[in-house]
Design a protein around this motif. Structure first.
Motif, PDB file in Angstrom:
ATOM      1  N   GLY A 328       0.814  -1.211   0.000  1.00  6.79           N
ATOM      2  CA  GLY A 328       0.000   0.000   0.000  1.00  6.79           C
ATOM      3  C   GLY A 328       0.850   1.264   0.000  1.00  6.79           C
ATOM      4  N   LEU A 329       1.909   1.266   0.824  1.00  4.94           N
ATOM      5  CA  LEU A 329       2.809   2.421   0.861  1.00  4.94           C
ATOM      6  C   LEU A 329       3.523   2.616  -0.471  1.00  4.94           C
ATOM      7  CD1 LEU A 329       4.452   2.069   4.396  1.00  4.94           C
ATOM      8  CD2 LEU A 329       2.845   3.835   3.652  1.00  4.94           C
ATOM      9  N   LEU A 330       3.947   1.507  -1.076  1.00  4.57           N
ATOM     10  CA  LEU A 330       4.653   1.613  -2.354  1.00  4.57           C
ATOM     11  C   LEU A 330       3.712   2.104  -3.450  1.00  4.57           C
ATOM     12  CD1 LEU A 330       7.164   1.248  -4.048  1.00  4.57           C
ATOM     13  CD2 LEU A 330       6.627  -1.198  -4.260  1.00  4.57           C
ATOM     14  N   ASP A 331       2.474   1.597  -3.466  1.00  2.00           N
ATOM     15  CA  ASP A 331       1.496   2.090  -4.440  1.00  2.00           C
ATOM     16  C   ASP A 331       1.267   3.591  -4.273  1.00  2.00           C
ATOM     17  OD1 ASP A 331       0.700   0.089  -6.243  1.00  2.00           O
ATOM     18  OD2 ASP A 331      -0.515  -0.909  -4.715  1.00  2.00           O
ATOM     19  N   TRP A 332       1.158   4.043  -3.028  1.00  2.00           N
ATOM     20  CA  TRP A 332       0.974   5.474  -2.750  1.00  2.00           C
ATOM     21  C   TRP A 332       2.173   6.274  -3.249  1.00  2.00           C
ATOM     22  CZ3 TRP A 332       3.715   8.731   0.643  1.00  2.00           C
ATOM     23  CH2 TRP A 332       3.139   9.989   0.852  1.00  2.00           C
ATOM     24  N   GLN A 333       3.379   5.736  -3.021  1.00  2.00           N
ATOM     25  CA  GLN A 333       4.583   6.436  -3.461  1.00  2.00           C
ATOM     26  C   GLN A 333       4.646   6.497  -4.986  1.00  2.00           C
ATOM     27  OE1 GLN A 333       7.071   7.666  -0.981  1.00  2.00           O
ATOM     28  NE2 GLN A 333       7.214   8.903  -2.829  1.00  2.00           N
ATOM     29  N   ASP A 440      12.564   4.671 -13.048  1.00  2.00           N
ATOM     30  CA  ASP A 440      12.579   3.276 -13.482  1.00  2.00           C
ATOM     31  C   ASP A 440      11.189   2.654 -13.600  1.00  2.00           C
ATOM     32  OD1 ASP A 440      15.408   3.105 -13.564  1.00  2.00           O
ATOM     33  OD2 ASP A 440      15.432   2.993 -11.377  1.00  2.00           O
ATOM     34  N   LEU A 441      10.146   3.477 -13.476  1.00  2.00           N
ATOM     35  CA  LEU A 441       8.783   2.963 -13.573  1.00  2.00           C
ATOM     36  C   LEU A 441       8.406   2.696 -15.026  1.00  2.00           C
ATOM     37  CD1 LEU A 441       6.528   4.983 -11.098  1.00  2.00           C
ATOM     38  CD2 LEU A 441       6.879   2.510 -11.129  1.00  2.00           C
ATOM     39  N   LEU A 442       7.673   1.618 -15.261  1.00  2.00           N
ATOM     40  CA  LEU A 442       7.101   1.330 -16.557  1.00  2.00           C
ATOM     41  C   LEU A 442       5.655   1.815 -16.587  1.00  2.00           C
ATOM     42  CD1 LEU A 442       8.420  -2.300 -17.191  1.00  2.00           C
ATOM     43  CD2 LEU A 442       9.382  -0.147 -18.000  1.00  2.00           C
ATOM     44  N   PRO A 443       5.098   2.093 -17.757  1.00  2.00           N
ATOM     45  CA  PRO A 443       3.695   2.542 -17.827  1.00  2.00           C
ATOM     46  C   PRO A 443       2.751   1.518 -17.203  1.00  2.00           C
ATOM     47  CG  PRO A 443       4.805   2.899 -19.926  1.00  2.00           C
ATOM     48  CD  PRO A 443       5.748   2.117 -19.074  1.00  2.00           C
ATOM     49  N   GLN A 444       1.785   2.000 -16.450  1.00  2.00           N
ATOM     50  CA  GLN A 444       0.741   1.194 -15.823  1.00  2.00           C
ATOM     51  C   GLN A 444       1.285   0.212 -14.776  1.00  2.00           C
ATOM     52  OE1 GLN A 444      -2.379   2.044 -16.572  1.00  2.00           O
ATOM     53  NE2 GLN A 444      -1.519   3.501 -18.057  1.00  2.00           N
ATOM     54  N   GLU A 445       2.515   0.388 -14.341  1.00  2.00           N
ATOM     55  CA  GLU A 445       3.109  -0.538 -13.374  1.00  2.00           C
ATOM     56  C   GLU A 445       2.696  -0.139 -11.968  1.00  2.00           C
ATOM     57  OE1 GLU A 445       7.243  -2.885 -13.462  1.00  2.00           O
ATOM     58  OE2 GLU A 445       7.449  -0.716 -13.224  1.00  2.00           O
ATOM     59  N   ASP A 446       2.251  -1.151 -11.184  1.00  2.00           N
ATOM     60  CA  ASP A 446       1.886  -0.900  -9.793  1.00  2.00           C
ATOM     61  C   ASP A 446       2.920  -1.547  -8.877  1.00  2.00           C
ATOM     62  OD1 ASP A 446       1.351  -3.590  -9.976  1.00  2.00           O
ATOM     63  OD2 ASP A 446      -0.804  -3.423  -9.601  1.00  2.00           O
ATOM     64  N   ALA A 447       2.626  -1.571  -7.564  1.00  2.00           N
ATOM     65  CA  ALA A 447       3.610  -2.070  -6.596  1.00  2.00           C
ATOM     66  C   ALA A 447       3.958  -3.537  -6.838  1.00  2.00           C
ATOM     67  CB  ALA A 447       3.066  -1.871  -5.177  1.00  2.00           C
ATOM     68  N   GLN A 448       2.933  -4.368  -7.064  1.00  2.00           N
ATOM     69  CA  GLN A 448       3.192  -5.795  -7.237  1.00  2.00           C
ATOM     70  C   GLN A 448       4.028  -6.067  -8.478  1.00  2.00           C
ATOM     71  OE1 GLN A 448      -0.590  -7.833  -7.077  1.00  2.00           O
ATOM     72  NE2 GLN A 448      -0.473  -8.058  -4.864  1.00  2.00           N
ATOM     73  N   LEU A 449       3.717  -5.398  -9.585  1.00  2.04           N
ATOM     74  CA  LEU A 449       4.485  -5.614 -10.813  1.00  2.04           C
ATOM     75  C   LEU A 449       5.911  -5.104 -10.664  1.00  2.04           C
ATOM     76  CD1 LEU A 449       1.821  -4.666 -13.520  1.00  2.04           C
ATOM     77  CD2 LEU A 449       2.619  -6.949 -12.891  1.00  2.04           C
ATOM     78  N   LEU A 450       6.062  -3.970 -10.008  1.00  6.36           N
ATOM     79  CA  LEU A 450       7.400  -3.420  -9.806  1.00  6.36           C
ATOM     80  C   LEU A 450       8.245  -4.359  -8.944  1.00  6.36           C
ATOM     81  CD1 LEU A 450       9.384  -1.047 -10.122  1.00  6.36           C
ATOM     82  CD2 LEU A 450       8.389  -0.055  -8.070  1.00  6.36           C
ATOM     83  N   MET A 451       7.659  -4.889  -7.870  1.00  9.65           N
ATOM     84  CA  MET A 451       8.401  -5.799  -6.992  1.00  9.65           C
ATOM     85  C   MET A 451       8.716  -7.113  -7.697  1.00  9.65           C
ATOM     86  SD  MET A 451       6.376  -5.023  -3.405  1.00  9.65           S
ATOM     87  CE  MET A 451       7.380  -6.165  -2.429  1.00  9.65           C
ATOM     88  N   ALA A 452       7.787  -7.593  -8.536  1.00 12.76           N
ATOM     89  CA  ALA A 452       8.050  -8.820  -9.281  1.00 12.76           C
ATOM     90  C   ALA A 452       9.210  -8.629 -10.248  1.00 12.76           C
ATOM     91  CB  ALA A 452       6.787  -9.249 -10.020  1.00 12.76           C
ATOM     92  N   ARG A 453       9.260  -7.465 -10.900  1.00 13.13           N
ATOM     93  CA  ARG A 453      10.353  -7.185 -11.841  1.00 13.13           C
ATOM     94  C   ARG A 453      11.683  -7.105 -11.115  1.00 13.13           C
ATOM     95  NH1 ARG A 453      11.920  -2.270 -14.718  1.00 13.13           N
ATOM     96  NH2 ARG A 453      10.264  -1.105 -13.657  1.00 13.13           N
ATOM     97  N   LEU A 454      11.666  -6.501  -9.930  1.00  9.45           N
ATOM     98  CA  LEU A 454      12.901  -6.375  -9.163  1.00  9.45           C
ATOM     99  C   LEU A 454      13.355  -7.730  -8.615  1.00  9.45           C
ATOM    100  CD1 LEU A 454      14.822  -4.131  -8.374  1.00  9.45           C
ATOM    101  CD2 LEU A 454      13.583  -3.858  -6.232  1.00  9.45           C
TER     102      LEU A 454
END
Length: 459
Positions: A328-333, A440-454
């Motif tokens: 939730g915090l990451l999505d907000w950020q 480093d954000l991709l279009p339409q990327e949320d917290a879960q997708l960003l963490m999965a990519r990392l």
């Protein structure tokens, strides 16, 4: 003891027993004592199923390895460990692995609460599933034998317990076994689906060919149009000669004997056998019947113990927050970064430990981990937020931190490996990966997708 003591439950005496095996013909002789490390059952499927369940209900054999010999196409006996290996040495090897895992469970403390007993059984078998079993005697047709066997003095609603334990993140749904519909009032699955009249909801329906008179529009049964061998409308007395011009056969082929209504399709009504509630099918509750397995968080809890919460364990000194709150915090950020562009900057850093499982299994190596956690605690700031998605993955959300600031922290954490001498026979290795928002954000990327990519960058 290097080799386990094995009990064989069989009505027929084998020609030769392997060393360390003892044969019994009566299950009560095994249940009454706790001296057997492994049990092998050679019985028909139904009898073996009951025997295994009784053993699992016994405190002596609740977690023990229990093998059941199969005959023909009989399925694997529920709560058993499958058919026994052909080579007795494979049983010994499996028992030694089982023993090591049980010693590591809950820091060596025996399971006491209901959830501890269930998780201990799954923990001792890394690939085991909490599986449902179809039972026509049960009002919802499916029950979980493992949950029934682990109950001692508690009264447990299996569905409610599974929902709660799933919300806590200790178990996760696995294979979908079935999908059933339940009464919206009493949750029973014993339902009767009946066709009823769409006008009066009566049951007394008959399939009956009908005719439609074009002259007056009258629709009635075919029999009512027959007069002295001729087709004649009983309403307007017009003689019907040609189908398509004088009359036709409508789609309404059903007639209600209560209200004489003609219709194409009957309505379907679900009637509960237990509480007699009547529903339309779309009013029924839908339940998915699934198997469950331990999550990473569940395995972590089994390893670190139940007496103290996660906040009191080794990593608790980092003030870990729940993964749901971290997301939730990451999505907000992420939303902040997208809305305001360059300001404020934020970074996400992932730290992966190798050999962490071996460390937690060995009390002598825990000092290494404690030392490492202390150094990490000194390195991160009070405003940074930490969480764990897996036993070996530690996340840092770094607000107001640009790429240079993240790289500085990265270098400090990477340097912690010098705490372990090169000649140590055991080392804790650290891998890191990080992104900066919004660069480093991709279009339409949320917290879960960003963490999965990392996560993919550290393997």
């Amino acid at each position: 003891m290097n080799t386990p003591r094995i009990a064989l439950l069989s009505e027929q005496k084998p020609a030769k027993l392997p060393d360390g095996w003892t044969r019994f013909s009566d299950l009560s002789d095994i249940v009454s004592v706790s001296v057997w490390d492994v049990v092998v059952i050679d019985q028909p499927y139904e009898v073996a199923t009951e025997s295994v369940f009784r053993l699992r209900c016994s405190s002596h054999y609740r977690y023990t390895l229990i093998y059941c010999r199969r005959s023909g196409d009989a399925p694997v006996v529920p709560l058993s460990d499958g058919p026994p290996p052909d080579d007795p040495e494979h049983i010994w090897s499996a028992w030694r692995q089982w023993s090591e895992r049980m010693k590591a469970f809950n820091r060596g403390n025996p399971p006491e609460q209901f959830e501890e007993r269930v998780l201990a059984w799954l923990w001792a078998r890394p690939n085991a599933l909490l599986e449902p079993q179809r039972d026509s005697k049960f009002y919802q047709f499916y029950r979980y034998p493992l949950l029934s066997a682990m109950v001692v003095d508690e009264s447990v609603n299996q569905l409610v317990w599974l929902k709660l334990i799933n919300e806590q993140g200790w178990l996760q749904p696995d294979e979908l076994i079935d999908r059933i519909r339940l009464c919206s009032r009493c949750s029973s699955g014993r339902l009767n689906y009946v066709d009823v009249c769409p006008e009066c909801n009566a049951l007394d329906l008959v399939r009956q060919p009908s005719l439609h008179c074009f002259t007056c529009g009258h629709v009635a049964s075919q029999e009512s149009f027959l007069r002295e061998g001729l087709l004649m409308c009983p309403n307007c007395l017009t003689r019907l000669r040609h189908i398509g011009s004088d009359y036709d056969r409508p789609l309404e082929n059903y007639r209600c004997l209560s209200c004489q209504c003609f219709f194409v399709d009957a309505d379907v009504e679900a009637r509960c056998f237990d509480c007699d509630t009547r529903h339309s099918p779309d009013e029924l509750k839908i339940r998915e019947v699934r198997a469950f397995r331990l999550t990473e968080n569940g395995r972590l809890r089994c390893r670190q113990g139940f007496a103290a919460g996660l906040q009191e364990a080794h990593f608790g000194r980092l003030n870990l927050i729940a993964m749901q709150a971290f997301n939730g915090l990451l999505d907000w950020q992420i939303q902040q970064s997208r809305r305001y562009g360059e300001m404020p900057k934020a970074s996400l850093l992932l730290l992966k430990f190798s050999n962490l499982g071996e460390t937690l299994d060995n009390t002598h190596r825990l000092a290494l981990l404690d030392n490492l956690i202390d150094r990490i605690q000194e390195t991160v700031r009070d405003t940074d937020r930490c969480s764990r998605s897996r036993e070996d993955l530690l996340w840092f959300l770094l607000p107001n931190t640009d790429r240079d600031g993240m790289i500085t922290l990265w270098q400090r954490l990477s340097g912690l490996t010098h705490l372990f001498q090169e000649n140590d026979e055991f080392r804790i290795e650290i891998e890191l990966a990080g992104y900066t928002l919004p660069d480093d954000l991709l279009p339409q990327e949320d917290a879960q997708l960003l963490m999965a990519r990392l996560t993919g960058e550290v393997g």
